[in-house]
Design a protein around this motif. Sequence first.
Motif, short mmCIF file in Angstrom:
data_model
loop_
_atom_site.label_atom_id
_atom_site.label_comp_id
_atom_site.label_asym_id
_atom_site.label_seq_id
_atom_site.Cartn_x
_atom_site.Cartn_y
_atom_site.Cartn_z
N ARG A 110 -41.91 -1.47 -0.12
CA ARG A 110 -43.03 -2.07 -0.98
C ARG A 110 -43.56 -0.95 -1.72
NH1 ARG A 110 -48.17 -3.08 0.09
NH2 ARG A 110 -47.95 -2.86 2.49
N LYS A 115 -38.34 -1.30 -8.76
CA LYS A 115 -38.60 -2.85 -8.32
C LYS A 115 -37.06 -3.02 -7.84
CE LYS A 115 -42.75 -3.75 -9.42
NZ LYS A 115 -42.97 -2.89 -8.45
N GLU A 117 -33.98 -3.88 -4.42
CA GLU A 117 -33.91 -3.92 -3.20
C GLU A 117 -34.00 -2.63 -2.43
OE1 GLU A 117 -31.18 -7.01 -2.01
OE2 GLU A 117 -31.60 -6.68 0.12
#
Length: 446
Positions: A110, A115, A117
């Motif tokens: 995170r 941005k 996976e």
Amino acid sequence: MPTVPQSRHLATEIPGPGSVRLAQRRTAAVARGVASTLPVYAARAGGGIVEDVDGNRLIDLGSGIAVTTVGNAAPRVVDAVRSQVAEFTHTCFMVTPYEGYVTVAEALNRLTPGKFEKRSVLLNSGAEALENAVKIARSYTRKTAVAAFDHGYHGRTNLTMALTAKSMPYKSGFGPFAPDIYRAPASYPYRDSLIDKDLGTDGERAAERAIGVLENQIGAHNLAALVIEPIQGEGGFIVPAPGFLPALLAWCRDNDVVFIADEVQTGFARTGAMFACEHEPIAPDLICTAKGIGGGLPLAAVTGRAEIMDAPQVSGLGGTFGGNPVACAAALGALATVEAEDLVGRAQRIERAVLERLSRLQADDDRIGDVRGRGAMIAVELVRPETAEPDPALTKALATACHRAGVIVLTCGTFGNVLRLLPPLTISDELLAEGLDVLADELAKL
Ligand SMILES: *Cc1c(COP(=O)(O)O)cnc(C)c1O
């Protein structure tokens, strides 16, 4: 609040009698190759202070080399470690896994730039993170060559010695090194400008120079990965010229080369951003982290694009202690501290205070060739004024004088002429200012 009083205090000479006794035992017991910057033995630490066994209290402008960014014995770290250590200390994630490892991986996925996976693997040290990033990049690209940069530092294991630039003391006598490792010219604005003004300010030109070497001496079709520190640490706190990192990343994308950012020293709020790559901004394919991740407990990670991270075969990655549950608990305590206390903002305020003070010092002292860095990672490069020739003797003398006056500072740099400041982000404004005053006074005396 830290239990150590937050004031500089010299109870004895540095080192005091307790430290001298420990040094004698050490000489007989500890291998000589392991050196220490200061001759004092620590007893407790917290906030902006390290207290030694003789009751001397030193202002900490080193954070144990950028590790205790959230402060030493930070309350959230201590609480998390205490409760985890009483539950279980180890099962091995490869035998019976546990939640803490997964939660740390989620947090890293995170928090790191990009941005897309992501996946993470947890390890024990910065060097081990670099080793694994190279394994992953080779597995994904099915290529073998790896390039690092002049002034780069990536660790002391065999593969990471090959990646590290400086011979003395890190590599000398320890070869042969891992094969298929190459080196490209970095962007070093201060020294590049002495040769060519444009090269020092135009990062795209510095990247062209590096890419020329990569294409000529390796060939993109052989190159699995580029390994680079977004701000070079041991090499001298070198912030590359604007545009250098984005141009290298674009070239990697065009040529199927994995871009590995070594954020071992720069990560976790140290530079006034969660990660130094955010300043550019760039989103690397893989990011290596360690040092500041666990509030002082040993932990490291590789985080990156899911398709790259998932390339190695099942059981191809791991290690007995990697992602130890106590270290994971500490990391979650440290990350909670960074967020709750807005340590990113705190690092930005430290940057302003330190740059302001050091720039004033530079204006009156032409032995300071350069002041640079970001956040709570700022350095001065000391030179002979007429020639800008590195002055490692002055640097060493200044560091030793600061130590005797009760201020922990570190040196670095390819030429040994950089004095670097890495205060914990929990240091008070007053202690920081006092530490900088001592530095200025000691420099004036030399
Ligand atoms: C310290 C450091 C390493 C090595 O980390 P260890 O935990 O000492 O193995 C690698 N890269 C950078 C940029 C570092 O500062």
